[in-house]
Design an enzyme around this catalytic site. Structure first.
Site, mmCIF file in Angstrom:
data_model
loop_
_atom_site.group_PDB
_atom_site.id
_atom_site.type_symbol
_atom_site.label_atom_id
_atom_site.label_comp_id
_atom_site.label_asym_id
_atom_site.label_seq_id
_atom_site.Cartn_x
_atom_site.Cartn_y
_atom_site.Cartn_z
ATOM 1 N N SER A 171 0.857 -1.185 0.000
ATOM 2 C CA SER A 171 0.000 0.000 0.000
ATOM 3 C C SER A 171 0.897 1.240 0.000
ATOM 4 O O SER A 171 1.738 1.382 -0.884
ATOM 5 C CB SER A 171 -0.958 -0.034 1.201
ATOM 6 O OG SER A 171 -1.887 1.027 1.130
ATOM 7 N N THR A 172 0.768 2.119 0.989
ATOM 8 C CA THR A 172 1.533 3.365 1.007
ATOM 9 C C THR A 172 3.033 3.078 0.938
ATOM 10 O O THR A 172 3.571 2.336 1.743
ATOM 11 C CB THR A 172 1.231 4.163 2.282
ATOM 12 O OG1 THR A 172 -0.177 4.288 2.431
ATOM 13 C CG2 THR A 172 1.869 5.545 2.208
ATOM 14 N N HIS A 198 -2.584 -1.038 -3.379
ATOM 15 C CA HIS A 198 -3.737 -0.161 -3.193
ATOM 16 C C HIS A 198 -3.549 1.130 -3.988
ATOM 17 O O HIS A 198 -2.610 1.888 -3.737
ATOM 18 C CB HIS A 198 -3.908 0.192 -1.708
ATOM 19 C CG HIS A 198 -4.191 -0.996 -0.843
ATOM 20 N ND1 HIS A 198 -4.002 -0.979 0.519
ATOM 21 C CD2 HIS A 198 -4.668 -2.229 -1.135
ATOM 22 C CE1 HIS A 198 -4.334 -2.155 1.024
ATOM 23 N NE2 HIS A 198 -4.745 -2.927 0.036
ATOM 24 N N MET A 289 -0.157 1.189 5.036
ATOM 25 C CA MET A 289 -0.981 1.544 6.173
ATOM 26 C C MET A 289 -2.070 0.495 6.372
ATOM 27 O O MET A 289 -2.582 -0.084 5.418
ATOM 28 C CB MET A 289 -1.603 2.922 5.928
ATOM 29 C CG MET A 289 -2.380 3.523 7.070
ATOM 30 S SD MET A 289 -2.687 5.297 6.782
ATOM 31 C CE MET A 289 -3.435 5.280 5.157
ATOM 32 N N ASP A 292 -4.253 -4.913 5.940
ATOM 33 C CA ASP A 292 -4.603 -5.787 4.824
ATOM 34 C C ASP A 292 -3.458 -6.768 4.572
ATOM 35 O O ASP A 292 -2.289 -6.389 4.552
ATOM 36 C CB ASP A 292 -4.857 -4.948 3.571
ATOM 37 C CG ASP A 292 -5.471 -5.758 2.439
ATOM 38 O OD1 ASP A 292 -6.061 -6.819 2.720
ATOM 39 O OD2 ASP A 292 -5.373 -5.306 1.275
#
Length: 348
Positions: A171-172, A198, A289, A292
Site C-alpha cells: 500500500s503506502t 492499493h 498503512m 490488509d
C-alpha cells in the site's frame, strides 16, 4: 511526531479556488493547522524554507515550476512530507507515479479534474493521508534511499520444477518498493506472480507499464481469465478484487464489496491463493498503512506457504508488515534490498 502535536500544512496549487478549498479542509480539521499557501513550485520552495511545515499538499500542473520539479528540489534541499493532488487522466497517472518515485508520501485524486469544486468528496482521504504523512521518516523517501548492490542470491541456477505461486501485497510506499524488488527478479524465476497495490481507479495500468519497462519479468494489469505463467506478474486493477480461480491456473476479477475499505484487497488475493494454488506458495507483505494481508498470510502459512515481510527499517509506513508479523505466520522479516534474493530462494 506525536498524535498530540498540531500538524502544520502548506497548500500548493495554482488555482486560488483550490487553495482556498483545500485550505478550508485543513482549517476545519482538529489537529491540523494551515500555515501558508503557494501558487507555484518556486513559491512552494520558498515557503517551505520559511515556514518548515510538517506536510505539503502539492498540485502537479502549475506555471513557472510544476509540482514535480518542486518536489525534486525539496527532497534534495529541504525534505518535507508531501501529498500530491492528481488528476484522473493517463498523463496525471504517469506524473503521479513519477512523484512517488521522487519522494512523495502518497497522493489524492481530484474528483473532477484540475479545478474540483467537489474536492470535499475526498476530505476524509486527504485528512487521513496528511496525518499519515506527518509521521513518516523522510530519509526513507529520498530517491535511491534503498538502492544497494544486487544480492548474490539472485545469481545461480534457477529451478525448473513445479511453478510456485508468488503473491505480493503493498500500500503506502508500495510503488517505490515494487520498483526496487521486481526489476531485480530474474526472467526465469520459477513462479507466477500476483500483485495487489492499493491505488485509485486509473493508476494501476500505468504502474504496470512502468514496472514492466524496467523489469526482466513481464508485468501487466490483470484481465479476467488471465492464465498464470512462469515469469509473468499480474497486477490487480484498481476497483477489482483479484482471486485465483478454483482451477488454480488462472485469475478472476470481481467487484464484491471492499474488504476493510480497500478493493483490491491483499487478503482476498492471498486467501484464494491459499485455497486453490496447486503448487507451493510464497507471500510477501510490503510497506503500507493498515492491516490488509494479515489474514491472507496466516491462511497461506497454514497451508505450507513461505511468508516474507518488509522490515520496519525500510517501510515508509510499518502497518501491513507489522500486522502480518503479529500473526506469527512470517518466516522472514527483511529490509527491502534483501527481499528479491529471499524471493528467488523461496521459489527454487
Amino acid at each position: 511526531m506525536t498524535d498530540l502535536r498540531t500538524i502544520t500544512v502548506l497548500v500548493v496549487d495554482d488555482s486560488a479556488l483550490m487553495r482556498n478549498m483545500v485550505g478550508d479542509i485543513v482549517k476545519a480539521t482538529p489537529g491540523l493547522k494551515l500555515v501558508g499557501s503557494a501558487k507555484n513550485g518556486l513559491e512552494a520552495i520558498e515557503q517551505v524554507r520559511q515556514l518548515s511545515p510538517d506536510v505539503v499538499t502539492m498540485d502537479i500542473e502549475m506555471p513557472k515550476m510544476d509540482g514535480l520539479q518542486a518536489l525534486a528540489r525539496l527532497m534534495t534541499d529541504s525534505p518535507v512530507a508531501t501529498v500530491m493532488l492528481s488528476a484522473h487522466a493517463k498523463e496525471g497517472a504517469e506524473s503521479t507515479l513519477l512523484a512517488l518515485e521522487l519522494g512523495a508520501v502518497d497522493f489524492v485524486t481530484k474528483p473532477s479534474g484540475s479545478i474540483s469544486l467537489d474536492i470535499d468528496k475526498v476530505r476524509e482521504e486527504l485528512v487521513e493521508k496528511i496525518r499519515m504523512a506527518a509521521g513518516v521518516d523522510l530519509a526513507k523517501l529520498r530517491p535511491g534511499s534503498n538502492q544497494r548492490p544486487p544480492q548474490a542470491a539472485l545469481e545461480g541456477k534457477i529451478s525448473t520444477g513445479i511453478m510456485r505461486t508468488l503473491a505480493i501485497g503493498s500500500s503506502t510506499g508500495g510503488t517505490r518498493a515494487l520498483a526496487e524488488i521486481l526489476p531485480k527478479l530474474p526472467r526465469e524465476i520459477n513462479a507466477a506472480l500476483l500483485l495487489v497495490q492499493h491505488m485509485p481507479v486509473g493508476f494501476t495500468k500505468s504502474l504496470a507499464e512502468r514496472l514492466d519497462n524496467r523489469s526482466k519479468i513481464r508485468i501487466r494489469e490483470a484481465q479476467e481469465g488471465d492464465v498464470l505463467e512462469r515469469g509473468l506478474a499480474l497486477l490487480a486493477p484498481a476497483g477489482y478484487h483479484m482471486e485465483l480461480s478454483p482451477s488454480g491456473d488462472r485469475i478472476t476479477l470481481n467487484q464484491d464489496p471492499p474488504r476493510f475499505g480497500v478493493r483490491p484487497s491483499v487478503d482476498v488475493m492471498m486467501e484464494s491463493v491459499a485455497l486453490y494454488s496447486p503448487a507451493e506458495t510464497v507471500g510477501v507483505i510490503l510497506t503500507g498503512m493498515g492491516h490488509d494481508g494479515a489474514n491472507g498470510v496466516a491462511g497461506m502459512k497454514k497451508r505450507g506457504g513461505h511468508i516474507i515481510a518488509e522490515d520496519r527499517s525500510t517501510c515508509v509506513v510499518y502497518g501491513m508488515p507489522k500486522a502480518a508479523v503479529e500473526t506469527g505466520a512470517v518466516d522472514e522479516v527483511l529490509p527491502l534490498d534483501q527481499i528479491p534474493g529471499a524471493i528467488v530462494r523461496a521459489c527454487r
